[in-house]
Design an enzyme around this catalytic site. Sequence first.
Site, PDB file in Angstrom:
ATOM      1  N   THR A 407       0.822  -1.197   0.000  1.00  0.00           N
ATOM      2  CA  THR A 407       0.000   0.000   0.000  1.00  0.00           C
ATOM      3  C   THR A 407       0.870   1.267   0.000  1.00  0.00           C
ATOM      4  OG1 THR A 407      -1.648  -1.282   1.226  1.00  0.00           O
ATOM      5  CG2 THR A 407      -1.995   1.065   1.155  1.00  0.00           C
ATOM      6  N   GLU A 427      -3.193  -4.135  -2.537  1.00  0.00           N
ATOM      7  CA  GLU A 427      -3.193  -5.075  -1.422  1.00  0.00           C
ATOM      8  C   GLU A 427      -1.795  -5.614  -1.150  1.00  0.00           C
ATOM      9  OE1 GLU A 427      -3.155  -8.323   0.017  1.00  0.00           O
ATOM     10  OE2 GLU A 427      -4.223  -7.597   1.771  1.00  0.00           O
ATOM     11  N   ASP A 447      -8.615 -10.006   1.143  1.00  0.00           N
ATOM     12  CA  ASP A 447      -8.914  -9.298   2.387  1.00  0.00           C
ATOM     13  C   ASP A 447     -10.217  -9.789   3.015  1.00  0.00           C
ATOM     14  OD1 ASP A 447      -6.671  -7.754   2.513  1.00  0.00           O
ATOM     15  OD2 ASP A 447      -7.603  -5.895   1.846  1.00  0.00           O
ATOM     16  N   GLY A 492       0.806  -0.456   5.189  1.00  0.00           N
ATOM     17  CA  GLY A 492       1.272  -1.441   6.149  1.00  0.00           C
ATOM     18  C   GLY A 492       0.303  -2.551   6.494  1.00  0.00           C
TER      19      GLY A 492
END
Length: 586
Positions: A407, A427, A447, A492
């Site tokens: 990211t 992602e 995700d 992160g």
Amino acid sequence: MTPRKRWLPHFCLLSLFATGQMALAAGQAADAVAPEGASGVQQKTLVQAKDFMVATANPEASKAGYDVLKAGGSAIDALVAVQMVLGLVEPQSSGLGGGAFVVYYDAVNKKLTTFDGRETAPQEATPELFQDENGEPLAFYDAVVGGRSVGTPGTVKLMGELHTRYGRMPWADLLAPAEKLAQEGFIVSPRLAGAIKESAERLSRYPETKAYFFNLDDTPVEAGSRLQNTQYYTTLRTLATYGADEFYNGQIAQNIISKVRGALDNPGVLSEKDFASYRIKERAPVCLPYKEYDICGMGPPSSGALTVGQILGMTEQFDLAKLGANSPEAWQIIGDASRLAFADRGRYIADTDFVPMPQGLLDKDYLVERAKLITPGKALTSVSAGEPEWRHPIKQADDISLELPSTSHISIVDKEGNAVSVTTTIENGFGSHLMANGFLLNNELTDFSFKTYQDGYPIANRLEPGKRPRSSMSPTIVMKDDKPYLVVGSPGGSRIIGYVAKTLIAHLEWDMDIQDAITLPNVLNQFGTFNLEKGTQATALEKSLTDMGFKVSIQDLNSGVQGIVIEDKALFGGADPRREGLVLGD
């Protein structure tokens, strides 16, 4: 007002790589270069400007944004230019094949709002997409690499709609800096080169990524080499000529769909109807009153503002300012507050267009009660989700979905006072590892929870057609007296929440200027184990935290925070020394 004091804490970084530093002034900043996974950092200095400022993860992107602002462009104009460049020079982190969340302050209308450009699950996707024939979850990278993990990209439509509403410069002009870099070539940074080397095996699986990221002798491209991307140039020329909608209705979309569905080892189900039906959603910001501030950010499908807000709402019940940044007890309180917040996140937060959510997650009384579970100096022995106010509760199971670091974050303030905080992603590093049209495609569908039920109860973040996966991206604008005071965020993965919370606490509680707050070593606790940043004085906390009852792990914690403080007569910017970020202003 005067800027926060410069404080070089006892808790300072041990490893300062000094491979080159520029003098600082308005419009200049120190550049730092560290490869992905490196434990060291370079020293950076607080940047001051008067009229406008841009902070991004890469010097080329910051320069593109600076040039737009210098020419009279708006914060959104600069954002478009920055994003197009980042997708080229930092392809492992964000780009045209991904999505983003935007928190925006409109100075003319004095309004704070947010825009959801998150990817969506294909209409043909099933809740069992990431399960094997026995109903068991796939291994993470078995799900990631290939077409199965690719959701409908939102970034290009997001940039197009924001420009239509808030842009001043011609759309084509904003794509020109990235076009030039793609056509003439850009210099591969140490971080990109390091990321390619780390992901060499997966990047070698597909002809397009191998041809782009590797030399003819099959060695990864090295830092300092010049890399051209003619397909990216062609894509940008198409978008410049026909507009952002061409991405969703023309050959670009067809190429993406063919790549996703044609990935022989792991095909996906993305289709024309997913591109045709994709929409950007404007949503109300989620805000937590905090002292004289309002900490505002992105609501679901992001868990960022709610989870950051819960951490701050609980830690506010303790005197962190008195304890200070050197106190193991202060970090224990922050860590246990984070664990409690992540427990609520895992059970309740998901795309509220599909699942209901409690109304009371940021209720002051609820956070006071949650804070009473924390005993200063002693680790919580167990953590579970709480019971916030919920007018129509349903029983749900807990979820711990993987969300790995990658990211990028962008913070921009223009001379009219418009401010934008954007966290943008594909992602995982290099996303799905598939390329089409010169850019990488996301793996955002991973995700979602790979499991749909646990112990007979549904998981809120389960995969459903058209749904947006939960994210930890936490673009934040701190308001003071109904005006922006701080624009901040970080990359992160699920650690984003901790990185942003640390920066806010360091600045608002420990009186650090924004650069020192960003530079402060990372100390995180999401699920019970305290992670201390390798190569920094954070490791000195190990014994104290162990004695309190925690497990401790020392590891690389490569945040990428970009922050801008807006004072009455000046702007103050900071960039994370763990990455290549650059602050420019005038």
